[in-house]
Design an enzyme around this catalytic site. Structure first.
Site, PDB file in Angstrom:
ATOM      1  N   LYS A 185      36.332  45.248  49.033  1.00  0.00           N
ATOM      2  CA  LYS A 185      36.963  43.920  49.042  1.00  0.00           C
ATOM      3  C   LYS A 185      38.249  43.948  48.221  1.00  0.00           C
ATOM      4  O   LYS A 185      38.222  44.119  47.006  1.00  0.00           O
ATOM      5  CB  LYS A 185      36.040  42.854  48.445  1.00  0.00           C
ATOM      6  CG  LYS A 185      36.611  41.446  48.695  1.00  0.00           C
ATOM      7  CD  LYS A 185      36.094  40.394  47.748  1.00  0.00           C
ATOM      8  CE  LYS A 185      36.930  40.235  46.518  1.00  0.00           C
ATOM      9  NZ  LYS A 185      38.250  39.604  46.723  1.00  0.00           N
ATOM     10  N   SER A 219      39.145  42.397  35.719  1.00  0.00           N
ATOM     11  CA  SER A 219      39.120  41.882  34.352  1.00  0.00           C
ATOM     12  C   SER A 219      37.800  42.197  33.652  1.00  0.00           C
ATOM     13  O   SER A 219      36.756  42.366  34.299  1.00  0.00           O
ATOM     14  CB  SER A 219      39.345  40.374  34.379  1.00  0.00           C
ATOM     15  OG  SER A 219      38.309  39.775  35.129  1.00  0.00           O
ATOM     16  N   THR A 220      37.835  42.228  32.339  1.00  0.00           N
ATOM     17  CA  THR A 220      36.629  42.469  31.535  1.00  0.00           C
ATOM     18  C   THR A 220      35.607  41.365  31.772  1.00  0.00           C
ATOM     19  O   THR A 220      34.409  41.620  31.867  1.00  0.00           O
ATOM     20  CB  THR A 220      37.029  42.574  30.050  1.00  0.00           C
ATOM     21  OG1 THR A 220      37.836  43.749  29.908  1.00  0.00           O
ATOM     22  CG2 THR A 220      35.826  42.686  29.137  1.00  0.00           C
ATOM     23  N   GLY A 234      33.939  42.014  35.009  1.00  0.00           N
ATOM     24  CA  GLY A 234      33.156  43.245  34.813  1.00  0.00           C
ATOM     25  C   GLY A 234      31.829  42.951  34.117  1.00  0.00           C
ATOM     26  O   GLY A 234      30.782  43.459  34.505  1.00  0.00           O
ATOM     27  N   GLU A 257      36.192  49.551  35.710  1.00  0.00           N
ATOM     28  CA  GLU A 257      37.517  49.845  35.127  1.00  0.00           C
ATOM     29  C   GLU A 257      38.137  48.503  34.773  1.00  0.00           C
ATOM     30  O   GLU A 257      38.538  47.742  35.662  1.00  0.00           O
ATOM     31  CB  GLU A 257      38.406  50.577  36.154  1.00  0.00           C
ATOM     32  CG  GLU A 257      37.899  51.951  36.548  1.00  0.00           C
ATOM     33  CD  GLU A 257      38.050  52.993  35.445  1.00  0.00           C
ATOM     34  OE1 GLU A 257      38.707  52.710  34.423  1.00  0.00           O
ATOM     35  OE2 GLU A 257      37.495  54.085  35.611  1.00  0.00           O
ATOM     36  N   CYS A 261      46.986  47.515  33.718  1.00  0.00           N
ATOM     37  CA  CYS A 261      45.864  47.494  32.776  1.00  0.00           C
ATOM     38  C   CYS A 261      46.156  48.357  31.553  1.00  0.00           C
ATOM     39  O   CYS A 261      45.732  48.037  30.450  1.00  0.00           O
ATOM     40  CB  CYS A 261      44.595  47.968  33.466  1.00  0.00           C
ATOM     41  SG  CYS A 261      44.847  49.509  34.350  1.00  0.00           S
ATOM     42  N   GLU A 311      44.961  40.202  26.624  1.00  0.00           N
ATOM     43  CA  GLU A 311      45.771  40.848  27.649  1.00  0.00           C
ATOM     44  C   GLU A 311      46.676  39.795  28.289  1.00  0.00           C
ATOM     45  O   GLU A 311      46.182  38.812  28.828  1.00  0.00           O
ATOM     46  CB  GLU A 311      44.805  41.428  28.687  1.00  0.00           C
ATOM     47  CG  GLU A 311      45.391  42.502  29.514  1.00  0.00           C
ATOM     48  CD  GLU A 311      44.377  43.048  30.513  1.00  0.00           C
ATOM     49  OE1 GLU A 311      43.430  42.331  30.880  1.00  0.00           O
ATOM     50  OE2 GLU A 311      44.564  44.197  30.918  1.00  0.00           O
TER      51      GLU A 311
HETATM   52  P1  NAP Z   1      39.699  39.874  38.423  1.00  0.00           P
HETATM   53  O1  NAP Z   1      39.908  38.431  38.430  1.00  0.00           O
HETATM   54  O2  NAP Z   1      38.558  40.432  37.646  1.00  0.00           O
HETATM   55  O3  NAP Z   1      39.570  40.306  39.962  1.00  0.00           O
HETATM   56  C1  NAP Z   1      39.355  41.629  40.382  1.00  0.00           C
HETATM   57  C2  NAP Z   1      38.627  41.609  41.709  1.00  0.00           C
HETATM   58  O4  NAP Z   1      37.323  41.052  41.545  1.00  0.00           O
HETATM   59  C3  NAP Z   1      39.307  40.762  42.782  1.00  0.00           C
HETATM   60  O5  NAP Z   1      39.094  41.359  44.044  1.00  0.00           O
HETATM   61  C4  NAP Z   1      38.544  39.453  42.662  1.00  0.00           C
HETATM   62  O6  NAP Z   1      38.607  38.675  43.826  1.00  0.00           O
HETATM   63  C5  NAP Z   1      37.150  39.945  42.418  1.00  0.00           C
HETATM   64  N1  NAP Z   1      36.253  38.988  41.760  1.00  0.00           N
HETATM   65  C6  NAP Z   1      36.565  37.827  41.110  1.00  0.00           C
HETATM   66  N2  NAP Z   1      35.434  37.257  40.612  1.00  0.00           N
HETATM   67  C7  NAP Z   1      34.409  38.074  40.952  1.00  0.00           C
HETATM   68  C8  NAP Z   1      32.988  38.041  40.710  1.00  0.00           C
HETATM   69  N3  NAP Z   1      32.418  37.061  40.003  1.00  0.00           N
HETATM   70  N4  NAP Z   1      32.221  39.053  41.192  1.00  0.00           N
HETATM   71  C9  NAP Z   1      32.772  40.072  41.877  1.00  0.00           C
HETATM   72  N5  NAP Z   1      34.101  40.156  42.149  1.00  0.00           N
HETATM   73  C10 NAP Z   1      34.915  39.176  41.681  1.00  0.00           C
HETATM   74  O7  NAP Z   1      40.952  40.662  37.903  1.00  0.00           O
HETATM   75  P2  NAP Z   1      42.460  40.484  38.377  1.00  0.00           P
HETATM   76  O8  NAP Z   1      43.022  39.311  37.683  1.00  0.00           O
HETATM   77  O9  NAP Z   1      42.563  40.556  39.847  1.00  0.00           O
HETATM   78  O10 NAP Z   1      43.107  41.847  37.835  1.00  0.00           O
HETATM   79  C11 NAP Z   1      43.627  41.962  36.583  1.00  0.00           C
HETATM   80  C12 NAP Z   1      42.647  42.682  35.669  1.00  0.00           C
HETATM   81  O11 NAP Z   1      42.336  43.968  36.185  1.00  0.00           O
HETATM   82  C13 NAP Z   1      43.256  42.947  34.324  1.00  0.00           C
HETATM   83  O12 NAP Z   1      42.337  42.611  33.316  1.00  0.00           O
HETATM   84  C14 NAP Z   1      43.507  44.445  34.324  1.00  0.00           C
HETATM   85  O13 NAP Z   1      43.529  45.023  33.064  1.00  0.00           O
HETATM   86  C15 NAP Z   1      42.411  44.948  35.166  1.00  0.00           C
HETATM   87  N6  NAP Z   1      42.736  46.268  35.736  1.00  0.00           N
HETATM   88  C16 NAP Z   1      42.078  47.355  35.250  1.00  0.00           C
HETATM   89  C17 NAP Z   1      42.371  48.624  35.740  1.00  0.00           C
HETATM   90  C18 NAP Z   1      41.665  49.823  35.207  1.00  0.00           C
HETATM   91  O14 NAP Z   1      41.715  50.865  35.850  1.00  0.00           O
HETATM   92  N7  NAP Z   1      40.998  49.750  34.076  1.00  0.00           N
HETATM   93  C19 NAP Z   1      43.320  48.775  36.748  1.00  0.00           C
HETATM   94  C20 NAP Z   1      43.977  47.629  37.225  1.00  0.00           C
HETATM   95  C21 NAP Z   1      43.658  46.377  36.712  1.00  0.00           C
HETATM   96  P3  NAP Z   1      39.778  37.552  43.967  1.00  0.00           P
HETATM   97  O15 NAP Z   1      41.067  38.289  43.906  1.00  0.00           O
HETATM   98  O16 NAP Z   1      39.545  36.978  45.290  1.00  0.00           O
HETATM   99  O17 NAP Z   1      39.570  36.609  42.819  1.00  0.00           O
END
Ligand code: NAP
Ligand code: MG
Length: 478
Positions: free
Chosen positions: A182, A235-236, A239, A256, A290, A387
Site C-alpha cells: 500500500k 512515522s514512529t 509504527g 523503519e 527520515c 521530527e
Molecule cells: P505515516 O503517517 O506513518 O504513513 C506511512 C504509511 O502508513 C502511509 O502509507 C500511511 O497511509 C500508512 N498508515 C497511516 N496510518 C496507518 C495505520 N494506522 N496502520 C497502517 N498504516 C497506516 O508516515 P508519513 O507521514 O507518510 O511519513 C513520514 C514518516 O516516515 C516520518 O516519520 C519519517 O521519518 C518516516 N520515514 C522513515 C524511513 C525509514 O527508513 N526509517 C524512511 C522514510 C520515512 P496514508 O498515506 O494513506 O496515511
C-alpha cells in the site's frame, strides 16, 4: 550578495501518459475497487488534481491477500530461485528504460525536484532490483536452508515513493515471498506505474498486488489474518500502532520509523565542504527525509563562522517549480505536512530560538516553505526533539567531544548521524559512541542497496538493504 539568474529549464511531462483514474492491481490485473470509491492525488506544486485512485476496503484487501497466497503456493514457491532472480533483473531493466517517465511522474505527484527524482530516486530504485536479483539464488549464504515468511504486507510513506517501494518489494521477491503493497495516499502514482512494469516483465499474477487507500486501508491490511509479515516505513506513531495491533498474533514486523539525526561538526573540519554536506543533509528532498541531518551540533569556537557561511549558501538555494531542471528545492508534499512544519517553526520562535529564513521568492499556488535555520536552540526545545520533516535546521553548540556525544544521543530516535572532522581517529571515536544505525563521515545522505539501513530506539526494528535486509524476509528452515 547578488544572485545569479538562470533561464528556466522545464522538463516536459509529455512522456507520461497520465490516466484520469487508476484501479487496484490485484492478481496481475487492474480491477475496480469493491468499495466503489476513489480518492484524488494532487500535484503539491500547483495544488491541482493529478488523477483519481481506487480506495481499497476490506473486501479489496481480502482479494489482494488471497491472490498473494495463491501465487505463493501455486507458482512462486515452485520456481527455481534463479528464475525468481530473472524477474527482478527484468523489472530493473524496465525501470531503467522507463526512467524518465517515472521521474516525471514522481516529481508531479510528490513535489520533489526533477533533478532528484531523475538522479537519485529512480536510479536507486533500479539498483535495488539489480542488487536483489543477484541474491535470489544465493540465499544459503545468508541463512541455512532459507524459507520465506509467505505473504508480506508492505506499507510505505510519501517522501521517496518509488524508492521505498523498491526497498520493500525487491528483497521480498528475491527471498521468495509474495506481496501486498500500500503506497501513501498522497503519492500513489509511481506505484501504479510499477504495477504496469510487473505486467510488462511477465511477473506471475498475484506475486505483487498493489492496493491504494488511506491509513485505514493500511491498518486493515496489517490486521488481515492471511498476512505473515509486515514491512512498514513511516512515522514512529503509526509504527507503534502496528506493533500493538500484531502483538497477539504470530506475525512478524520490520519497522523503519522516524529520525532526528545529529550532524556533528568539529572545529578541525574543512568548513566549505562541511557547509555543502549540511545543506545536502537537511535541504535534500525539502527535508522530507527520515535520516535528515536536522540537528546541527557545531563546536562552539567555529559556530559563528559556520552559520554565516551556511546562511550565505542557503540563500542561493533555488526554490520553485519542481519540473525545472535548475530547481534545488521543490514543494512541500501536502497541506497537512505544511501545517505541521508551520506549527513546529512557531514553537521554535515561541521557545526563544532565533529564526533565519532565506529571502527566496516562493510560488503563490501549491505548498511551499523557505529554507530555515534556527540558532540558539537548546535541547529542550521542540524543534530539537521532534521530527519537523521539512526544510528546517536546528543549530546547537558544544565544547568537548563528550558533550557532542551526550547531546547527539539525547533523543528518542537513533536512525542516522553525521561527523565532520579532519581527524580519522576523532571520527572513529565519535562513531563508536553514537547510538545511530547509519553514520556518515565527512559526507551525508549516501545510499547503496548493499548497505544496511535502519535505526536504534524509536527509529525502528530491523534493517533494509544488504545481507541484513534479506534476513528480515527469511526464516531459517528446519
Ligand atoms: P505515516 O503517517 O506513518 O504513513 C506511512 C504509511 O502508513 C502511509 O502509507 C500511511 O497511509 C500508512 N498508515 C497511516 N496510518 C496507518 C495505520 N494506522 N496502520 C497502517 N498504516 C497506516 O508516515 P508519513 O507521514 O507518510 O511519513 C513520514 C514518516 O516516515 C516520518 O516519520 C519519517 O521519518 C518516516 N520515514 C522513515 C524511513 C525509514 O527508513 N526509517 C524512511 C522514510 C520515512 P496514508 O498515506 O494513506 O496515511
Ligand atoms: Mg500527490
Amino acid at each position: 550578495m547578488s544572485k545569479f539568474e538562470y533561464a528556466n529549464a522545464p522538463e516536459s511531462s509529455a512522456i507520461l501518459n497520465l490516466q484520469s483514474r487508476y484501479q487496484l492491481f490485484i492478481n496481475g490485473k487492474f480491477v475496480a475497487p469493491k468499495s466503489g470509491k476513489y480518492f484524488k492525488s494532487i500535484n503539491p506544486a500547483t495544488a491541482k488534481e493529478l488523477a483519481e485512485f481506487a480506495y481499497a476496503n476490506n473486501s479489496d484487501i481480502d482479494l489482494a491477500v488471497k491472490s498473494a497466497r495463491t501465487a505463493l503456493t501455486k507458482v512462486w514457491s515452485k520456481l527455481p530461485a534463479a528464475e525468481r532472480g530473472k524477474y527482478l533483473f527484468r523489472i530493473a531493466r524496465i525501470l531503467q528504460e522507463r526512467a524518465r517517465e517515472f521521474a516525471v511522474a514522481e516529481t508531479l505527484d510528490n513535489g520533489k525536484p526533477i533533478r532528484e527524482s531523475r538522479d537519485t530516486d529512480i536510479p536507486l530504485a533500479a539498483q535495488h532490483f539489480f542488487y536483489h536479483g543477484g541474491w535470489a539464488d544465493k540465499l544459503d549464504f545468508v541463512v541455512k536452508n532459507p524459507k520465506p515468511y509467505g505473504v508480506v504486507a508492505q506499507i510505505i510513506p510519501w517522501n521517496f515513493p518509488l524508492l521505498m517501494l523498491a526497498w520493500k518489494i525487491a528483497p521480498a521477491l528475491a527471498t521468495g515471498n509474495t506481496v501486498v503493497l500500500k503506497p501513501a495516499e498522497t503519492t500513489p502514482l509511481t506505484a501504479m506505474l510499477f504495477a504496469q512494469v510487473c505486467q510488462q516483465a511477465g511477473l506471475p499474477d498475484g506475486v505483487v498486488n498493489i492496493i491504494t487507500g488511506d491509513g485505514a486501508t493500511g491498518a486493515n491490511l496489517v490486521k488481515h489474518p492471511g498476512v505473515n509479515k509486515i514491512a512498514f516505513t513511516g512515522s514512529t506513531e503509526v509504527g507503534k500502532a502496528i506493533a500493538r495491533s500484531i502483538a497477539d498474533s504470530d506475525k512478524v514486523a520490520t519497522l523503519e520509523l522516524g529520525g532526528k539525526a545529529a550532524n556533528i561538526v568539529f572545529n578541525d573540519a574543512a568548513i566549505d565542504e562541511t557547509v555543502e554536506g549540511i545543506v545536502n543533509g537537511i535541504f535534500f528532498n525539502q527535508g522530507h527525509v527520515c535520516c535528515a541531518g536536522s540537528r546541527l551540533l557545531v563546536q562552539e569556537d567555529i559556530a559563528n563562522e559556520l552559520v554565516l557561511k551556511l546562511q550565505r549558501r542557503v540563500s542561493l538555494i533555488r526554490v520553485g517549480d519542481p519540473m525545472d531542471k535548475n530547481t534545488d528545492m521543490g514543494a512541500i508534499n501536502s497541506a497537512a505536512q505544511l501545517q505541521k512544519i508551520n506549527e513546529l517553526v512557531e514553537s521554535g520562535n515561541k521557545e526563544g530560538a532565533q529564526m533565519w529564513q532565506s529571502d527566496c521568492k516562493l510560488p503563490t499556488n501549491g505548498y511551499w516553505f523557505a529554507p530555515t535555520i534556527f540558532t540558539g536552540v537548546s535541547q529542550s526545545h521542540r524543534i530539537a526533539r521532534e521530527e519537523i520533516f521539512g526544510p528546517v535546521l536546528s543549530v546547537l553548540t558544544f565544547r568537548t567531544p563528550q558533550e557532542a556525544i551526550e547531546k547527539a544521543n539525547n533523543t528518542q530516535y537513533g536512525l542516522s548521524a553525521g561527523v565532520w572532522s579532519d581527524k580519522g581517529s576523532k571520527i572513529m571515536w565519535t562513531a563508536k559512541h553514537l547510538k545511530a544505525g547509519v553514520i556518515w563521515a565527512n559526507t551525508f545522505n549516501k545510499f547503496d542497496a548493499a548497505s544496511p539501513f535502519g535505526g536504534y530506539k524509536e527509529s525502528g526494528w530491523g534493517r533494509e538493504g544488504g545481507k541484513h535486509g534479506l534476513l528480515a524476509y527469511l526464516k531459517a528452515g528446519k
